[in-house]
Write an enzyme that holds these catalytic residues in place. Sequence first.
Site, PDB file in Angstrom:
ATOM      1  N   HIS A  70       0.826  -1.216   0.000  1.00 17.09           N
ATOM      2  CA  HIS A  70       0.000   0.000   0.000  1.00 17.09           C
ATOM      3  C   HIS A  70       0.852   1.255   0.000  1.00 17.09           C
ATOM      4  O   HIS A  70       1.871   1.351   0.678  1.00 17.09           O
ATOM      5  CB  HIS A  70      -0.990  -0.002   1.168  1.00 17.09           C
ATOM      6  CG  HIS A  70      -0.385   0.115   2.533  1.00 17.09           C
ATOM      7  ND1 HIS A  70      -0.189   1.332   3.156  1.00 17.09           N
ATOM      8  CD2 HIS A  70       0.026  -0.823   3.415  1.00 17.09           C
ATOM      9  CE1 HIS A  70       0.322   1.131   4.356  1.00 17.09           C
ATOM     10  NE2 HIS A  70       0.469  -0.159   4.538  1.00 17.09           N
ATOM     11  N   ASP A 187       6.340   2.300   6.199  1.00 15.90           N
ATOM     12  CA  ASP A 187       5.088   1.560   6.150  1.00 15.90           C
ATOM     13  C   ASP A 187       4.162   2.322   5.221  1.00 15.90           C
ATOM     14  O   ASP A 187       3.581   3.334   5.613  1.00 15.90           O
ATOM     15  CB  ASP A 187       4.507   1.450   7.562  1.00 15.90           C
ATOM     16  CG  ASP A 187       3.097   0.888   7.598  1.00 15.90           C
ATOM     17  OD1 ASP A 187       2.703   0.209   6.636  1.00 15.90           O
ATOM     18  OD2 ASP A 187       2.387   1.137   8.596  1.00 15.90           O
ATOM     19  N   GLU A 221      -5.180   1.113   2.694  1.00 13.38           N
ATOM     20  CA  GLU A 221      -4.870   0.088   3.690  1.00 13.38           C
ATOM     21  C   GLU A 221      -4.914   0.637   5.113  1.00 13.38           C
ATOM     22  O   GLU A 221      -5.380  -0.040   6.036  1.00 13.38           O
ATOM     23  CB  GLU A 221      -3.492  -0.517   3.401  1.00 13.38           C
ATOM     24  CG  GLU A 221      -3.196  -1.789   4.192  1.00 13.38           C
ATOM     25  CD  GLU A 221      -2.636  -1.537   5.589  1.00 13.38           C
ATOM     26  OE1 GLU A 221      -2.595  -2.492   6.397  1.00 13.38           O
ATOM     27  OE2 GLU A 221      -2.226  -0.397   5.878  1.00 13.38           O
ATOM     28  N   GLU A 222      -4.411   1.846   5.307  1.00 13.87           N
ATOM     29  CA  GLU A 222      -4.332   2.392   6.667  1.00 13.87           C
ATOM     30  C   GLU A 222      -5.710   2.628   7.287  1.00 13.87           C
ATOM     31  O   GLU A 222      -5.818   2.797   8.501  1.00 13.87           O
ATOM     32  CB  GLU A 222      -3.539   3.697   6.668  1.00 13.87           C
ATOM     33  CG  GLU A 222      -2.049   3.549   6.338  1.00 13.87           C
ATOM     34  CD  GLU A 222      -1.262   2.792   7.400  1.00 13.87           C
ATOM     35  OE1 GLU A 222      -1.861   2.398   8.432  1.00 13.87           O
ATOM     36  OE2 GLU A 222      -0.061   2.584   7.212  1.00 13.87           O
ATOM     37  N   ASP A 242       3.980  -6.018   3.499  1.00 14.72           N
ATOM     38  CA  ASP A 242       3.820  -4.887   4.405  1.00 14.72           C
ATOM     39  C   ASP A 242       4.900  -4.989   5.471  1.00 14.72           C
ATOM     40  O   ASP A 242       5.632  -5.968   5.542  1.00 14.72           O
ATOM     41  CB  ASP A 242       2.416  -4.908   5.022  1.00 14.72           C
ATOM     42  CG  ASP A 242       1.900  -3.527   5.387  1.00 14.72           C
ATOM     43  OD1 ASP A 242       2.742  -2.657   5.681  1.00 14.72           O
ATOM     44  OD2 ASP A 242       0.671  -3.329   5.389  1.00 14.72           O
ATOM     45  N   HIS A 322       4.606   3.397  12.705  1.00 14.78           N
ATOM     46  CA  HIS A 322       3.633   4.485  12.821  1.00 14.78           C
ATOM     47  C   HIS A 322       4.179   5.656  13.625  1.00 14.78           C
ATOM     48  O   HIS A 322       3.422   6.420  14.228  1.00 14.78           O
ATOM     49  CB  HIS A 322       2.309   3.975  13.427  1.00 14.78           C
ATOM     50  CG  HIS A 322       1.472   3.235  12.442  1.00 14.78           C
ATOM     51  ND1 HIS A 322       0.132   2.991  12.626  1.00 14.78           N
ATOM     52  CD2 HIS A 322       1.781   2.682  11.236  1.00 14.78           C
ATOM     53  CE1 HIS A 322      -0.348   2.322  11.586  1.00 14.78           C
ATOM     54  NE2 HIS A 322       0.639   2.117  10.739  1.00 14.78           N
TER      55      HIS A 322
END
Length: 351
Positions: A70, A187, A221-222, A242, A322
Site C-alpha cells: 500500500h 510503512d 490500507e491504513e 507490508d 507508525h
Amino acid sequence: MTYPNAQETVQLIEKLVSIPSPSGNTDEVITYVENFLSELDVEMKRNRKGGLIVTIPGKNTNNHRMLTAHVDTLGAIVKEIKSSGRLKLDLIGGFRYNSIEGEYCQVETSTGKRYSGTILLHQTSVHVYKDAGKVERNQDNMEVRIDEKVHSADEVRALGIEVGDFVSFDPRVQMLPNGYIKSRHLDDKASVGILLQLIRQIATDGTALPNTTHFLISNNEEIGYGGNSNIPPETVEYLAVDMGAMGDGQSTDEYTVSICVKDASGPYHYGLRKKLVGIAKENGIDYKLDIYPYYGSDASAAIRSGHDIIHGLIGPGIDSSHAFERTHVSSIENTTKLLYHYLLSEVPGTL
C-alpha cells in the site's frame, strides 16, 4: 540469477516517501507509480478506489496469484479552524498524537495549494505553561501552526484552507552510508519500492512467470479496506507485502524478512507460511517468523470481505512503526529475494 539492485530500490523508496499521500489523497503518488512503470510492457489499470493493478501473464492462466503493497500513509485532516488561526486535526490511521508532536507538516487545500506548518501542543512554551510536560497529547490540545501571517479563522480561510483539507507529515527521510534508512512512511512505501523494482526486472528481463500474477498498489490500507476488492476469481494465493512490526517480545528485526504467522485478524494460511519458509531456507534468505498483535493487512481485509483465497503476509522489518520508522538495506534485500523466488514458484491448483 540477478536480483533487483538494492541501492536503486533504496533510491526509489526515498522518492516514494517524499510524495505526500495520506489515505484519501493518493492520486499524486499513484500517478508517480504509473509513470515509473509506463515504459514497461505491462498491463495497468486503476480501480474505482484509485489503487493501481498491474498484471503480468504467466504460463498457467487458470490459477493466479496476487501481491499487494500500500502506498497510502498515515496523516490527518483539518477538523476545525480555531479563532486563533491555528488548526485542529482529526487523525487518519492508527497512531498517537505524541508521535507527531513537533513535526513539520503540509496542509493541502482543495485547489491544490500547499502551506507548511508545524504540529504543536497548544501549551508548548514552558516559559508560559507550567504543566506543559503533563498536558495530555490529544485532539483538544494539539494544533497546527501555519507558516503564514494569520491571527483569525477568517484570515486562514482567506488562504483557501478549509475543514476537510488534508495534512501530511514531513518524512524527514535519511539514507545513511551504513545502510540504515530513516523515514516516516516506510510503512508501506518500502514494500511498494520493492514490488515496483521486481515488476521492472521481470518485465525488462522477460522472465516467464509460472502463473498469471497481479500486483495491487493499494491506497486505503491504513483505513482498513485497501486490498479487499478487485481480486480476480482465479486468484488462489494472495500475499500482502507490508512492514514487519518490531518491539518487546517480537522476533522481527531490521535486517531480515519478516514472515507473519498471525496478527489481530488471526493466523495466516499455514500452508503458505510453510511454503515461504521453505523458499527462504532453500535460497539462503535470512528470515524471522513473528506475530503482530495489533495489526491488520490488505490480506486480512481480503479474507474478511469473503474471498476464498490462501492469504499470507511478509515484509521488511520496521522499527518504531507508525512513528519514527527505520529499517536497513539488508531487510530490503532479503524481502526482495524471498519475493523473487516466490514469484517463480508454482501456485497450487484450485482447492
